[in-house]
Design an enzyme around this catalytic site. Structure first.
Site, PDB file in Angstrom:
ATOM      1  N   ARG A   1       0.830  -1.194   0.000  1.00 17.63           N
ATOM      2  CA  ARG A   1       0.000   0.000   0.000  1.00 17.63           C
ATOM      3  C   ARG A   1       0.872   1.254   0.000  1.00 17.63           C
ATOM      4  O   ARG A   1       1.939   1.275   0.601  1.00 17.63           O
ATOM      5  CB  ARG A   1      -0.882   0.036   1.255  1.00 17.63           C
ATOM      6  N   VAL A   2       0.375   2.271  -0.647  1.00 17.55           N
ATOM      7  CA  VAL A   2       1.101   3.537  -0.642  1.00 17.55           C
ATOM      8  C   VAL A   2       0.348   4.566   0.203  1.00 17.55           C
ATOM      9  O   VAL A   2       0.675   5.735   0.215  1.00 17.55           O
ATOM     10  CB  VAL A   2       1.319   4.081  -2.073  1.00 17.55           C
ATOM     11  N   ASP A   3      -0.699   4.104   0.902  1.00 20.77           N
ATOM     12  CA  ASP A   3      -1.426   5.015   1.786  1.00 20.77           C
ATOM     13  C   ASP A   3      -1.386   4.473   3.216  1.00 20.77           C
ATOM     14  O   ASP A   3      -0.670   3.532   3.505  1.00 20.77           O
ATOM     15  CB  ASP A   3      -2.878   5.178   1.303  1.00 20.77           C
ATOM     16  N   ASP A   4      -2.147   5.077   4.111  1.00 21.68           N
ATOM     17  CA  ASP A   4      -2.092   4.666   5.510  1.00 21.68           C
ATOM     18  C   ASP A   4      -3.015   3.503   5.806  1.00 21.68           C
ATOM     19  O   ASP A   4      -3.893   3.575   6.665  1.00 21.68           O
ATOM     20  CB  ASP A   4      -2.425   5.863   6.406  1.00 21.68           C
ATOM     21  N   VAL A   5      -2.810   2.435   5.063  1.00 27.08           N
ATOM     22  CA  VAL A   5      -3.576   1.222   5.300  1.00 27.08           C
ATOM     23  C   VAL A   5      -2.556   0.117   5.556  1.00 27.08           C
ATOM     24  O   VAL A   5      -1.548   0.036   4.871  1.00 27.08           O
ATOM     25  CB  VAL A   5      -4.451   0.876   4.071  1.00 27.08           C
TER      26      VAL A   5
END
Ligand code: WTA
Length: 667
Positions: free
Chosen positions: A533-537
């Site tokens: 993931r490249v997000d806050d997941v």
């Protein structure tokens, strides 16, 4: 090093497999793929025609119309517009009407050895109709939301199908979620009906679902003065006797008592292709879970088609997906995909290690499973226990293996291939998401060589693009952000009640593309490898968890002043959660307090989201504008103290030294 070398291994398709496969070569795939992209009306039209439609979609128009570019207007996606069908009819009635009613649909295996049930398509249809009639009797109609909070008893997929039959929108909440999470989901969609269960036994632990339901409904009342009108409880006498179940007279109803007398025939509600089918809440980068909405027509066609080609499904196969119906994998590859294909499948209530680490392999032998689909985290934990539990059971029925939910490392892939599949079975490493409805990037098992850790090529109708930092599509071998150009039938249409958030989450960063939130690498041969993931997941044991949600659960504890959670690599779970916690002035940092804070996360979300590690943080590294520098925290959690980068721009660089010192002391 060894791992790196292994990654280069290319595994050819065994000739015996290719010879009988539905798609036998990359060339055959390329031809079909080309048509799926260039002429979707013909490609998907031919496939969709194999289902029953009460009225065919409007063939004078393109089969699909969409807008992914917010500069041109609102995001919209439509498939098979004007068509009327029903997914439950296609999953059940169609098989019964065409003479397949006596085929086994569900081979149910309970938590305890010896508990089992065998349901034919006719049995499932009857049970589904009875529940559908009951729901109608309670006033449920097309478009109403029905929340389902159940363990893996056959009544769970049956409940989903019953909703689909009458046009109600189901919202399944995974049985591991807490009362707080369940309440939030009931309130978000104002579901007037709750279908649940007294209790469940998982391994040697009993989970009292009804107690969680009672608490959740109390919370709904407190928060918004809302109570579902119907609360139907399945009596799972295997787990707990009725007499032990707390009962709210006038609100709670026993499933078996109520439904038994209903007719086993129920008319179908014919649904427009774009009518909603279900909601499924999933975590995003910001706190509040999102109600991903899927619609009837496109989802039906996509679920069935991916099941058929990715698993090379052929009559006679016995399929087993170990997921829970509470997640998208259970929706698409337990409830809908297999049933739409008239397949026979195993549904398992229990856990892999109970009563012994051989349980799964025992089940494969017992039911002669030929296609097995599971998660990398489970493979890693079973691998750690050694080959002996696997090899003592006959696995000669297996012909195909699959994985989903997170990247699979080469070592686990090779073990799965060599030991579980005896080197004979291809592995499909399938990449997809709750929002995509079905598998998106995957090997087609007879068509091209496999590469451990790579999901390889896009499924029919899927056009992946790899964007760079500026949002420019890249050619050839590259690394970047995985996005999808163009609509595919199974994609989500909106977030329930919040189309604005749908557009902002998936279509705003780079207008014109669906942004997946994953990074990837593409090789010269087109193979795509997901890089996380490249997000806050975070992805813990295949469970998708929002960092924001974990942080707000941590700070729900009165002693926590501020928190920051990050992911770290975990041998078995893939990723684990590492939380930095700053306590309220004057509170002493004790081990007992850590347990209490973990309990707060269990209460707010569920056990699967509890941080593996809590580290006390007298302060958190922040920029001068007050933004927490998670990049630095990730390095500290991973013991990469030499890679902290430039910390001079921080408001108080000394905070980092303190955190590093504590971490070094602990490890
Ligand atoms: C991750 C599960 C690598 C990915 C079906 C995605 C994967 C998220 C794979 C979606 C895979 C899923 N290889 N990563 N084969 N499959 N993921 O919504 O980060 O629960 O964005 O859907 O899981 O999780 P979700």
């Amino acid at each position: 090093m060894a791992e790196e070398r292994e990654q280069k291994v290319i595994v050819p398709v065994p000739e015996a497999f290719r010879a009988q496969a539905l798609i036998k070569s990359r060339q055959q795939y390329e031809e079909m793929y080309k048509q799926s992209i260039e002429d979707p009306s013909t490609f998907w039209g031919n496939i969709a025609s194999q289902f029953y439609w009460k009225r065919k979609w409007d063939t004078s128009k393109p089969i699909c119309s969409y807008n992914f570019d917010i500069r041109q207007g609102p995001v919209s996606i439509e498939w098979f517009k004007g068509g009327y069908t029903n997914i439950c009819y296609n999953a059940l009635d169609k098989h019964v009407n065409e003479g397949r009613g006596d085929n086994v649909a569900i081979l149910w295996e309970g938590n305890q050895v010896g508990q089992e049930l065998r349901l034919t398509y006719r049995d499932v249809l009857k049970k589904t109709c009875q529940l559908a009639n009951y729901l109608r009797k309670r006033g449920v109609k097309k478009g109403d939301r029905v929340c389902i909070y159940m363990p893996m008893v056959p009544e769970l997929p049956i409940a989903m199908l019953a909703c689909a039959r009458i046009g109600a929108i189901h919202s399944v909440v995974f049985g591991g979620f807490s009362a707080e999470s369940l309440a939030g989901r009931i309130l978000d969609c104002k579901s007037d009906v709750l279908l649940s269960c007294s209790a469940v036994q998982r391994g040697n632990k009993a989970l009292n679902l009804k107690a969680i339901v009672d608490e959740a409904l109390m919370l709904c009342k407190q928060k918004e003065n809302f109570t579902p009108g119907t609360c139907l409880i399945y009596d799972n006498a295997n787990a707990v006797p009725r007499s032990k179940v707390n009962w709210v007279a006038g609100r709670d109803l026993w499933w078996q008592d109520e439904v038994r007398s209903c007719s086993t025939e129920a008319p179908v509600e014919w649904m427009e292709a774009e009518d909603p089918l279900f909601l499924l809440y999933t975590s995003g980068s910001t706190g509040k879970p999102k109600g991903v909405l899927h619609t009837v027509g496109g989802y039906m066609v996509y679920a069935a088609t991916t099941f058929k080609y990715v698993f090379d499904y052929q009559p006679g196969d016995v399929f087993w997906c170990t997921a829970d119906c509470g997640w998208i994998t259970g929706h698409t590859y337990i409830c809908y995909g297999p049933m739409l294909n008239g397949a026979t499948q195993v549904v398992f209530e229990g856990v892999p290690m109970y009563p012994s680490p051989s349980r799964w392999w025992e089940i494969i032998e017992k039911y002669k499973v030929s296609i097995f689909y599971t998660a990398p985290t489970a493979i890693r934990s079973l691998e750690a226990l050694g080959d002996k539990h696997v090899i003592k059971h006959d696995r000669s029925s297996l012909r195909l293996l699959g994985t989903v939910g997170e990247a699979i490392n080469a070592k686990a892939w090779l073990w799965y291939h060599r030991v579980v599949g005896e080197g004979r079975c291809p592995i499909v490493d399938t990449w997809w998401q709750t929002e995509t409805g079905g598998i998106m990037i995957t090997p087609l098992p007879g068509a091209w060589c496999l590469k451990p850790g790579s999901a390889t090529l896009p499924f029919f109708g899927v056009e992946p693009v790899v964007l760079d930092q500026e949002g420019k599509p890249q050619d050839g071998p590259c690394a970047g952000y995985l996005c999808i150009k163009g609509a595919w039938p199974g994609m989500a249409r909106t977030l329930y009640g919040d189309h604005q958030r749908f557009a902002e989450t998936y279509f705003t960063t780079w207008p014109g593309y669906y942004v997946t939130g994953d990074g990837c690498q593409r090789e010269a041969n087109g193979y795509i490898t997901l890089t996380g993931r490249v997000d806050d997941v975070v992805n813990v044991s295949g469970h998708r968890i929002s960092i924001g949600e974990v942080e707000s659960a941590l700070t729900s504890h009165k002693s926590c002043a501020e928190t920051a959670a990050v992911a770290f690599d975990h041998d078995v779970k893939g990723q684990g959660i590492y939380a930095f916690v700053t306590l309220v002035e004057g509170v002493s940092p004790t081990e007992k307090l850590k347990d209490e804070i973990k309990a707060a996360v269990r209460r707010e979300i569920g056990s699967f989201a509890v941080p593996d590690v809590i580290q006390w943080a007298p302060g958190l590294p922040k920029t001068r504008s007050g933004k927490i520098m998670r990049r630095i925290l990730r390095k500290i959690a991973a013991n990469q103290f030499n890679e902290l980068g430039d910390t001079s721009s921080l408001a108080d660089p000394a905070v980092v030294d303190q955190l590093v010192e504590t971490k070094r002391g602990n490890t």
